[in-house]
Design an enzyme around this catalytic site. Structure first.
Site, PDB file in Angstrom:
ATOM      1  N   ASN A   7     -47.945 -27.733  83.179  1.00 32.42           N
ATOM      2  CA  ASN A   7     -48.029 -29.246  82.634  1.00 32.42           C
ATOM      3  C   ASN A   7     -46.400 -29.618  81.747  1.00 32.42           C
ATOM      4  O   ASN A   7     -46.615 -29.519  81.079  1.00 32.42           O
ATOM      5  CB  ASN A   7     -49.355 -29.311  81.626  1.00 32.42           C
ATOM      6  CG  ASN A   7     -49.217 -31.370  80.989  1.00 32.42           C
ATOM      7  OD1 ASN A   7     -47.865 -32.005  81.038  1.00 32.42           O
ATOM      8  ND2 ASN A   7     -50.199 -32.096  81.511  1.00 32.42           N
ATOM      9  N   HIS A  10     -44.061 -33.385  79.291  1.00 28.50           N
ATOM     10  CA  HIS A  10     -43.895 -33.627  77.897  1.00 28.50           C
ATOM     11  C   HIS A  10     -41.796 -33.423  77.896  1.00 28.50           C
ATOM     12  O   HIS A  10     -41.002 -33.683  77.608  1.00 28.50           O
ATOM     13  CB  HIS A  10     -43.770 -32.696  77.239  1.00 28.50           C
ATOM     14  CG  HIS A  10     -45.615 -33.195  76.342  1.00 28.50           C
ATOM     15  ND1 HIS A  10     -45.753 -34.893  75.830  1.00 28.50           N
ATOM     16  CD2 HIS A  10     -46.306 -32.330  75.964  1.00 28.50           C
ATOM     17  CE1 HIS A  10     -46.709 -34.834  75.423  1.00 28.50           C
ATOM     18  NE2 HIS A  10     -47.207 -33.579  75.621  1.00 28.50           N
ATOM     19  N   HIS A  43     -49.204 -36.102  84.530  1.00 24.42           N
ATOM     20  CA  HIS A  43     -50.416 -36.898  83.877  1.00 24.42           C
ATOM     21  C   HIS A  43     -49.607 -38.642  84.211  1.00 24.42           C
ATOM     22  O   HIS A  43     -48.442 -38.698  83.483  1.00 24.42           O
ATOM     23  CB  HIS A  43     -50.926 -37.057  82.364  1.00 24.42           C
ATOM     24  CG  HIS A  43     -52.103 -37.848  82.639  1.00 24.42           C
ATOM     25  ND1 HIS A  43     -52.052 -37.640  81.170  1.00 24.42           N
ATOM     26  CD2 HIS A  43     -52.329 -39.302  82.775  1.00 24.42           C
ATOM     27  CE1 HIS A  43     -52.935 -38.661  80.994  1.00 24.42           C
ATOM     28  NE2 HIS A  43     -53.617 -39.696  82.146  1.00 24.42           N
ATOM     29  N   ARG A  45     -48.992 -41.243  82.856  1.00 20.55           N
ATOM     30  CA  ARG A  45     -50.220 -42.425  82.427  1.00 20.55           C
ATOM     31  C   ARG A  45     -50.214 -43.490  82.730  1.00 20.55           C
ATOM     32  O   ARG A  45     -49.337 -44.225  82.883  1.00 20.55           O
ATOM     33  CB  ARG A  45     -50.379 -42.038  80.335  1.00 20.55           C
ATOM     34  CG  ARG A  45     -50.606 -40.673  80.072  1.00 20.55           C
ATOM     35  CD  ARG A  45     -50.234 -40.596  79.163  1.00 20.55           C
ATOM     36  NE  ARG A  45     -51.708 -41.153  77.594  1.00 20.55           N
ATOM     37  CZ  ARG A  45     -52.233 -41.084  77.523  1.00 20.55           C
ATOM     38  NH1 ARG A  45     -52.544 -39.009  77.463  1.00 20.55           N
ATOM     39  NH2 ARG A  45     -53.622 -41.724  76.891  1.00 20.55           N
ATOM     40  N   ARG A  49     -45.830 -43.719  79.773  1.00 23.74           N
ATOM     41  CA  ARG A  49     -45.093 -42.496  78.946  1.00 23.74           C
ATOM     42  C   ARG A  49     -44.713 -41.944  78.460  1.00 23.74           C
ATOM     43  O   ARG A  49     -43.021 -41.733  77.895  1.00 23.74           O
ATOM     44  CB  ARG A  49     -45.711 -43.333  77.830  1.00 23.74           C
ATOM     45  CG  ARG A  49     -46.906 -41.944  76.974  1.00 23.74           C
ATOM     46  CD  ARG A  49     -48.048 -41.726  76.164  1.00 23.74           C
ATOM     47  NE  ARG A  49     -48.841 -42.695  75.974  1.00 23.74           N
ATOM     48  CZ  ARG A  49     -49.986 -41.854  74.867  1.00 23.74           C
ATOM     49  NH1 ARG A  49     -49.955 -41.338  74.102  1.00 23.74           N
ATOM     50  NH2 ARG A  49     -50.715 -43.316  75.409  1.00 23.74           N
ATOM     51  N   GLU A  70     -53.002 -35.856  86.874  1.00 21.60           N
ATOM     52  CA  GLU A  70     -54.158 -36.693  85.971  1.00 21.60           C
ATOM     53  C   GLU A  70     -54.032 -37.736  86.385  1.00 21.60           C
ATOM     54  O   GLU A  70     -52.680 -38.135  85.938  1.00 21.60           O
ATOM     55  CB  GLU A  70     -53.807 -35.995  84.812  1.00 21.60           C
ATOM     56  CG  GLU A  70     -54.157 -34.379  84.923  1.00 21.60           C
ATOM     57  CD  GLU A  70     -53.562 -34.064  82.928  1.00 21.60           C
ATOM     58  OE1 GLU A  70     -53.579 -34.751  82.323  1.00 21.60           O
ATOM     59  OE2 GLU A  70     -53.896 -32.479  82.807  1.00 21.60           O
ATOM     60  N   THR A 101     -55.062 -36.706  75.471  1.00 16.92           N
ATOM     61  CA  THR A 101     -56.242 -37.274  75.703  1.00 16.92           C
ATOM     62  C   THR A 101     -57.496 -36.490  75.330  1.00 16.92           C
ATOM     63  O   THR A 101     -57.487 -35.271  74.970  1.00 16.92           O
ATOM     64  CB  THR A 101     -56.403 -36.491  77.147  1.00 16.92           C
ATOM     65  OG1 THR A 101     -55.465 -36.549  78.335  1.00 16.92           O
ATOM     66  CG2 THR A 101     -58.131 -37.071  77.599  1.00 16.92           C
ATOM     67  N   GLU A 151     -62.544 -29.098  84.827  1.00 21.40           N
ATOM     68  CA  GLU A 151     -61.494 -28.971  84.228  1.00 21.40           C
ATOM     69  C   GLU A 151     -62.137 -28.865  82.466  1.00 21.40           C
ATOM     70  O   GLU A 151     -62.866 -30.186  81.977  1.00 21.40           O
ATOM     71  CB  GLU A 151     -60.256 -29.002  83.423  1.00 21.40           C
ATOM     72  CG  GLU A 151     -59.297 -28.819  82.234  1.00 21.40           C
ATOM     73  CD  GLU A 151     -58.033 -29.169  83.085  1.00 21.40           C
ATOM     74  OE1 GLU A 151     -57.667 -29.347  84.718  1.00 21.40           O
ATOM     75  OE2 GLU A 151     -57.367 -29.156  82.473  1.00 21.40           O
ATOM     76  N   HIS A 192     -55.675 -28.001  77.406  1.00 24.25           N
ATOM     77  CA  HIS A 192     -55.631 -28.737  76.031  1.00 24.25           C
ATOM     78  C   HIS A 192     -55.622 -28.500  75.149  1.00 24.25           C
ATOM     79  O   HIS A 192     -56.442 -26.966  74.341  1.00 24.25           O
ATOM     80  CB  HIS A 192     -57.026 -29.745  76.081  1.00 24.25           C
ATOM     81  CG  HIS A 192     -56.582 -31.007  75.597  1.00 24.25           C
ATOM     82  ND1 HIS A 192     -55.818 -31.018  74.072  1.00 24.25           N
ATOM     83  CD2 HIS A 192     -55.740 -32.163  76.065  1.00 24.25           C
ATOM     84  CE1 HIS A 192     -55.721 -32.352  74.093  1.00 24.25           C
ATOM     85  NE2 HIS A 192     -54.836 -32.985  74.773  1.00 24.25           N
TER      86      HIS A 192
HETATM   87  N1  PXP Z   1     -55.691 -30.521  80.693  1.00 24.46           N
HETATM   88  C1  PXP Z   1     -56.244 -31.997  80.819  1.00 24.46           C
HETATM   89  C2  PXP Z   1     -56.685 -32.537  81.403  1.00 24.46           C
HETATM   90  C3  PXP Z   1     -54.802 -32.411  80.339  1.00 24.46           C
HETATM   91  O1  PXP Z   1     -55.170 -33.931  79.778  1.00 24.46           O
HETATM   92  C4  PXP Z   1     -53.943 -32.697  79.498  1.00 24.46           C
HETATM   93  C5  PXP Z   1     -53.158 -33.160  78.333  1.00 24.46           C
HETATM   94  O2  PXP Z   1     -52.342 -34.065  79.221  1.00 24.46           O
HETATM   95  C6  PXP Z   1     -53.599 -31.091  80.023  1.00 24.46           C
HETATM   96  C7  PXP Z   1     -54.757 -29.512  80.056  1.00 24.46           C
HETATM   97  C8  PXP Z   1     -52.673 -29.716  78.371  1.00 24.46           C
HETATM   98  O3  PXP Z   1     -53.360 -30.000  77.062  1.00 24.46           O
HETATM   99  P1  PXP Z   1     -51.782 -30.017  76.169  1.00 24.46           P
HETATM  100  O4  PXP Z   1     -50.452 -30.156  76.239  1.00 24.46           O
HETATM  101  O5  PXP Z   1     -52.574 -29.496  75.030  1.00 24.46           O
HETATM  102  O6  PXP Z   1     -51.229 -28.298  77.125  1.00 24.46           O
END
Ligand code: PXP
Length: 238
Positions: A7, A10, A43, A45, A49, A70, A101, A151, A192
């Site tokens: 992901n 960030h 994602h 959003r 952001r 996402e 999330t 998931e 997550h």
């Molecule tokens: N999976 C989902 C569905 C999420 O919403 C997120 C956060 O955007 C993640 C995985 C990744 O989480 P993290 O950034 O805490 O590794």
């Protein structure tokens, strides 16, 4: 081997903090792929952001990169997804004021809309997943709504682990939900708040086929670089 979805939200968070055009999420997607990521997760959003519409439409055009979008279960997001055509969609709950999330989807509240969204995405050949709490009832509901995958939210387990608290019950919940999901024909992913240590625990659950990890990878990238952070995870998941 369990697949690693990276992901890169960030990367965009850092870029947006200064309103510059760097660091570029596109470049991060290419590097993540080169370093062994199975897919790239972004994602979009509602408040934009981090990832923007422009990022999404650029990233889905990259060759040989599977993109997992996402998104919240709204008609507006569905329209964007159908236009962008990512390979995969993961439907997530979204609250504007949250930092990240916070929990899985409420499959009772939004069930009619979620069912319609899954139907429309699948019709276009987009694999669709639902981000849910690791609960047997929710796995059953996800199947009824027509999802391809679930998931499982690993946030509670990871938080307990990181605080040195008793995490065993949460781990077992994930394990049982994953097993049940497999039995009823759903592919199982998890994500997550995962770190090297918690990913190592989760990979022991054989029914889980994919992890989606963001914040920790980007945090590690500050110290060791994005490529090395991904390679470290690949090692953990071996
Ligand atoms: N999976 C989902 C569905 C999420 O919403 C997120 C956060 O955007 C993640 C995985 C990744 O989480 P993290 O950034 O805490 O590794």
């Amino acid at each position: 081997m369990i697949r690693l979805g990276v992901n890169i939200d960030h990367v965009a968070t850092v870029r947006n903090a200064r309103g510059e055009n760097y660091p570029d999420p596109n470049k991060a997607a290419l590097m993540a792929k080169k370093s062994g990521a199975s897919s790239i997760t972004i994602h979009l959003r509602e408040d934009r952001r981090h990832i923007t519409d422009k990022d999404l439409f650029k990233i889905v055009k990259l060759k040989n990169i599977r993109v997992n979008l996402e998104m919240a279960p709204t008609n507006k997001m569905l329209k964007i997804a159908l236009k962008a055509k990512p390979n995969f969609v993961c439907i997530v709950p979204e609250k504007r004021e949250e930092l990240t999330t916070e929990g899985g989807l409420n499959l009772d509240k939004d069930n009619f809309r979620i069912k319609k969204i899954i139907y429309c995405l699948k019709k276009k050949g987009i694999r669709t997943s639902l981000f849910i709490e690791p609960r047997i009832q929710d796995v059953g509901k996800a199947k009824k709504l027509g999802a391809d995958c679930v998931e499982l939210h690993t946030g509670k387990f990871c938080n307990l682990y990181n605080l040195n608290k008793i995490f065993f019950n949460e781990f077992i919940k994930i394990k049982k939900a994953a097993k049940f999901a497999n039995i009823i024909g759903l592919e199982v992913h998890a994500g997550h708040a995962l770190t090297y240590q918690t990913a190592k625990m989760i990979k022991k659950i054989k029914n889980i086929k994919e992890l989606n990890i963001g914040h920790f990878i980007i945090s590690e990238a500050i110290f060791v670089g994005l490529k090395q952070a991904i390679l470290n995870f690949k090692n953990v998941l071996k």
